[in-house]
Design an enzyme around this catalytic site. Structure first.
Site, mmCIF file in Angstrom:
data_model
loop_
_atom_site.group_PDB
_atom_site.id
_atom_site.type_symbol
_atom_site.label_atom_id
_atom_site.label_comp_id
_atom_site.label_asym_id
_atom_site.label_seq_id
_atom_site.Cartn_x
_atom_site.Cartn_y
_atom_site.Cartn_z
ATOM 1 N N GLY A 123 -45.431 -45.063 63.283
ATOM 2 C CA GLY A 123 -46.367 -44.489 62.318
ATOM 3 C C GLY A 123 -46.574 -45.448 61.175
ATOM 4 O O GLY A 123 -45.817 -46.408 60.988
ATOM 5 N N THR A 124 -47.612 -45.178 60.446
ATOM 6 C CA THR A 124 -47.875 -46.018 59.287
ATOM 7 C C THR A 124 -48.362 -45.136 58.145
ATOM 8 O O THR A 124 -48.965 -44.093 58.367
ATOM 9 C CB THR A 124 -48.889 -47.123 59.657
ATOM 10 N N GLY A 125 -48.069 -45.543 56.949
ATOM 11 C CA GLY A 125 -48.479 -44.750 55.796
ATOM 12 C C GLY A 125 -49.005 -45.656 54.708
ATOM 13 O O GLY A 125 -49.257 -46.840 54.941
ATOM 14 N N ARG A 126 -49.162 -45.066 53.528
ATOM 15 C CA ARG A 126 -49.706 -45.858 52.429
ATOM 16 C C ARG A 126 -48.715 -46.900 51.946
ATOM 17 O O ARG A 126 -49.067 -47.922 51.400
ATOM 18 C CB ARG A 126 -50.064 -44.938 51.262
ATOM 19 N N PHE A 127 -47.420 -46.614 52.120
ATOM 20 C CA PHE A 127 -46.430 -47.491 51.494
ATOM 21 C C PHE A 127 -45.707 -48.409 52.472
ATOM 22 O O PHE A 127 -45.048 -49.349 52.075
ATOM 23 C CB PHE A 127 -45.415 -46.649 50.710
ATOM 24 N N GLY A 128 -45.812 -48.080 53.759
ATOM 25 C CA GLY A 128 -45.090 -48.911 54.716
ATOM 26 C C GLY A 128 -45.346 -48.455 56.123
ATOM 27 O O GLY A 128 -46.339 -47.793 56.392
ATOM 28 N N ILE B 117 -43.293 -47.437 60.103
ATOM 29 C CA ILE B 117 -42.043 -47.072 60.773
ATOM 30 C C ILE B 117 -42.072 -47.654 62.177
ATOM 31 O O ILE B 117 -43.089 -47.526 62.865
ATOM 32 C CB ILE B 117 -41.923 -45.535 60.891
ATOM 33 N N LYS C 134 -37.678 -47.871 58.707
ATOM 34 C CA LYS C 134 -38.812 -47.738 57.785
ATOM 35 C C LYS C 134 -38.926 -49.024 56.971
ATOM 36 O O LYS C 134 -38.018 -49.375 56.207
ATOM 37 C CB LYS C 134 -38.630 -46.503 56.888
ATOM 38 N N ASN D 110 -45.294 -34.664 48.904
ATOM 39 C CA ASN D 110 -46.108 -35.262 49.963
ATOM 40 C C ASN D 110 -45.950 -34.448 51.246
ATOM 41 O O ASN D 110 -45.856 -34.998 52.335
ATOM 42 C CB ASN D 110 -45.682 -36.719 50.178
HETATM 43 N N1 LIG Z 1 -37.775 -41.050 62.119
HETATM 44 C C1 LIG Z 1 -38.963 -41.051 62.706
HETATM 45 N N2 LIG Z 1 -39.068 -40.972 64.043
HETATM 46 C C2 LIG Z 1 -40.291 -40.984 64.642
HETATM 47 N N3 LIG Z 1 -41.455 -41.074 63.980
HETATM 48 C C3 LIG Z 1 -41.421 -41.139 62.635
HETATM 49 C C4 LIG Z 1 -40.180 -41.138 61.934
HETATM 50 N N4 LIG Z 1 -40.448 -41.201 60.617
HETATM 51 C C5 LIG Z 1 -41.784 -41.255 60.491
HETATM 52 N N5 LIG Z 1 -42.383 -41.233 61.698
HETATM 53 C C6 LIG Z 1 -43.826 -41.271 61.944
HETATM 54 O O1 LIG Z 1 -44.396 -42.252 61.094
HETATM 55 C C7 LIG Z 1 -45.380 -41.683 60.230
HETATM 56 C C8 LIG Z 1 -45.342 -42.350 58.866
HETATM 57 O O2 LIG Z 1 -44.055 -42.191 58.315
HETATM 58 P P1 LIG Z 1 -43.826 -41.925 56.759
HETATM 59 O O3 LIG Z 1 -44.584 -40.687 56.387
HETATM 60 O O4 LIG Z 1 -42.379 -41.904 56.482
HETATM 61 O O5 LIG Z 1 -44.535 -43.202 56.129
HETATM 62 P P2 LIG Z 1 -45.203 -43.372 54.700
HETATM 63 O O6 LIG Z 1 -45.644 -44.787 54.572
HETATM 64 O O7 LIG Z 1 -44.257 -42.899 53.655
HETATM 65 O O8 LIG Z 1 -46.471 -42.407 54.815
HETATM 66 P P3 LIG Z 1 -47.304 -41.689 53.655
HETATM 67 O O9 LIG Z 1 -48.640 -42.341 53.619
HETATM 68 O O10 LIG Z 1 -47.406 -40.250 54.145
HETATM 69 O O11 LIG Z 1 -46.554 -41.773 52.396
HETATM 70 C C9 LIG Z 1 -45.065 -40.184 60.214
HETATM 71 O O12 LIG Z 1 -46.220 -39.408 60.027
HETATM 72 C C10 LIG Z 1 -44.462 -39.951 61.589
HETATM 73 O O13 LIG Z 1 -45.475 -39.640 62.525
#
Ligand SMILES: Nc1ncnc2c1ncn2[C@@H]1O[C@H](COP(=O)(O)OP(=O)(O)OP(=O)(O)O)[C@@H](O)[C@H]1O
Length: 502
Positions: A162-167, A169, A184, A280
């Site tokens: 997965g990917t988000g605004r900050f990083g 996974i 992460k 969030n």
């Molecule tokens: N431990 C995990 N195992 C499997 N998939 C995961 C795990 N943690 C996160 N993911 C997947 O990765 C995505 C992004 O993770 P996460 O929300 O922690 O990232 P973020 O960069 O903080 O995102 P955001 O933009 O929501 O802040 C999640 O929506 C999920 O689908």
């Protein structure tokens, strides 16, 4: 006003190199409050009042795995310190925290050559040590140096999860133990060290809760300095977003929604009791470990988690889950962190689980679906927006008490949990042929029970009083009704004829 440097000196621990802040868009300033917030976590100084602390102990104990719930009048049962319980575990190495007298488990003995986590949820032994230790909470928020790790040497890094605004996974395998884990990553230099450290600390500090993703001990950075990272248990299934999307806008049903919410609300109640706001909450951040029965559900992503009353700066970023007060905010406006923003997001997630889609794009009166809801809420329009029609009175109350722009009127997570556990969430829907059964009822006393006509999971297999489970039975009932009616009509026409003759 305590500066960052003074806090480090006060903690008398080795001061990690603090990266020169890059000009990144900040969500909140490094205010004195914020500095204290982050660094209070490091020295583990309890900041709660005594009464709060007792409550905290009860909450954490009751929610830890393998722990018997106790009533509020009992004093917290003393937990054996790791040093005591480990005496009969030869070979377990213990490490003394440099800033505190707490002793806590070190997993170095498992991977003595490379001190990086390899644990997974299967690693019950270690998780039990952590989950059973009362002081894990304070131990977990201790500042440790960020260790440099040669990723390639320790892990086989696989696909992006997965990917988000900050990083982002990534799925990885710890080479030595063959454990699958999730890493992460926080790209550098975009990520400020304080943001990374804060997210790690909250993630690790909250992990003992069974409905919160397990984060393994240790903060790392890749040897080529391109990213910070920490390690979490891997969720092999999907996020709630994917689970709902797979239903093709049908929603996951009442029973599954209740299961998801029992878990999520337990986690959020725990965080709120700790005066922490997730900030969030969304379907993507709720991980479903078992797609079939929703028996293991965990909350993740503590990147925006803050203490209640922290002042943060608003970023121009609105999503479906944002409360009305956030959607009305202008960029750089200051906001005070409040638990009620989580409650709003939970209301949206509840709707999303039940209906398979969002009630609106943005909680602003410029968005027609939201405007209609608000008009109904404020009694300016008596017509409830159609999309809420299938919900029971109790479920509507839950919406009124979560999706209200008056944030002081919003329920607590506990109120929400009580409602969701106890109440029926969908209206009983009258089937089109129910009138037919009512007619049968008066003549043959064989009307199906109300339960078999309700909407939702109870539709099938309702017990008691339902005569026509098979088509054959229904046909014979229909024939019976026709013959009774015909007999009655013949009698009536006879009476009419004889009355006319008289
Ligand atoms: N431990 C995990 N195992 C499997 N998939 C995961 C795990 N943690 C996160 N993911 C997947 O990765 C995505 C992004 O993770 P996460 O929300 O922690 O990232 P973020 O960069 O903080 O995102 P955001 O933009 O929501 O802040 C999640 O929506 C999920 O689908």
């Amino acid at each position: 006003m305590e500066t960052l440097g003074r806090v480090w000196n006060r903690l008398s621990i080795r001061r990690p190199t603090i990266a020169t802040p890059e000009p990144v868009e900040e969500e909140d300033d490094m205010t004195p409050e914020k500095t204290r917030e982050v660094f209070q976590m490091f020295n583990g100084t309890p900041t709660r009042r005594k009464s709060e602390s007792a409550h905290h102990h009860r909450a954490i104990l009751n929610q830890m795995e393998n722990h018997q719930p106790r009533n509020a009048t009992q004093s917290p049962k003393r937990q054996p310190r790791i040093s005591e319980s480990s005496m009969d575990t030869p070979g377990s190495s213990l490490r003394r925290n440099s800033t505190e007298t707490h002793v806590f488990a070190n997993r170095a003995h498992l991977h003595s050559d490379i001190n990086v986590p390899a644990c997974s949820s299967e690693d019950d032994r270690i998780s039990t040590i952590r989950r059973n230790s009362l002081f894990v909470k304070r131990g977990s928020v201790t500042m440790e140096p960020i260790k440099k790790v040669d990723l390639e040497a320790v892990y086989t890094v696989n696909k992006q999860l997965g990917t988000g605004r900050f990083g982002y996974i990534k799925l990885a395998e710890h080479k030595q133990s063959k454990h699958r884990i999730a890493i992460k990553f926080f790209p550098r230099p975009q990520t400020k060290q304080t943001d990374f450290v804060r997210e790690y600390n909250y993630s690790f500090f909250l992990s003992p809760h069974q409905n919160i993703i397990d984060t393994y001990e240790g903060m790392f950075q890749s040897s080529d300095d391109t990213a910070y990272f920490f390690v979490q248990e891997f969720c092999p299934r999907a996020s709630l977003r994917e689970a709902v999307e797979a239903t093709n806008q049908a929603g996951i049903g009442e029973a599954n929604t209740k299961k998801v919410f029992a878990a999520v609300l337990s986690a959020i109640e725990f965080m709120h009791d700790e005066n922490l706001v997730h900030r969030n909450l969304k379907a993507e951040n709720i991980l479903i470990f078992d797609a079939n029965d929703y028996s293991k559900v965990k909350v993740t992503d503590f990147g925006l988690t803050r203490k209640v009353d922290t002042t943060v700066k608003y970023l121009e970023y609105v999503n479906n889950y944002h409360a009305a007060e956030l959607c009305d905010t202008v960029v750089n406006e200051k906001l005070v962190v409040n638990k009620s923003t989580d409650i709003w997001a939970l209301g949206i997630i509840f709707f999303y689980c039940m209906k398979g889609k969002f009630p609106w794009q943005k909680a602003s009166i410029m968005c027609k679906p939201y405007w209609e809801w608000e008009q109904w809420l404020k009694r300016k329009n008596p017509a409830l927006p159609k999309k809420f029609n299938p919900f029971s009175e109790k479920a509507l109350k839950l919406f009124k008490k979560s999706l209200t722009p008056r944030f002081k009127d919003r329920w607590s997570a506990k109120d929400m949990r009580k409602c969701l556990v106890k109440e029926k969430l969908l209206k009983s829907v009258k089937k089109p042929d129910e009138d037919y059964y009512v007619m049968i009822d008066t003549s043959t006393k064989s009307r199906p029970s109300a339960a078999s006509t309700s909407n939702g999971e109870n539709q099938e297999g309702a017990a008691g009083g339902a005569p026509a489970t098979g088509e054959r039975k229904q046909k014979s009932t229909l024939q019976q009704w026709i013959s009774t009616t015909l007999t009655a009509m013949a009698e009536i026409s006879e009476q009419v004829v004889s009355a006319r003759d008289d």
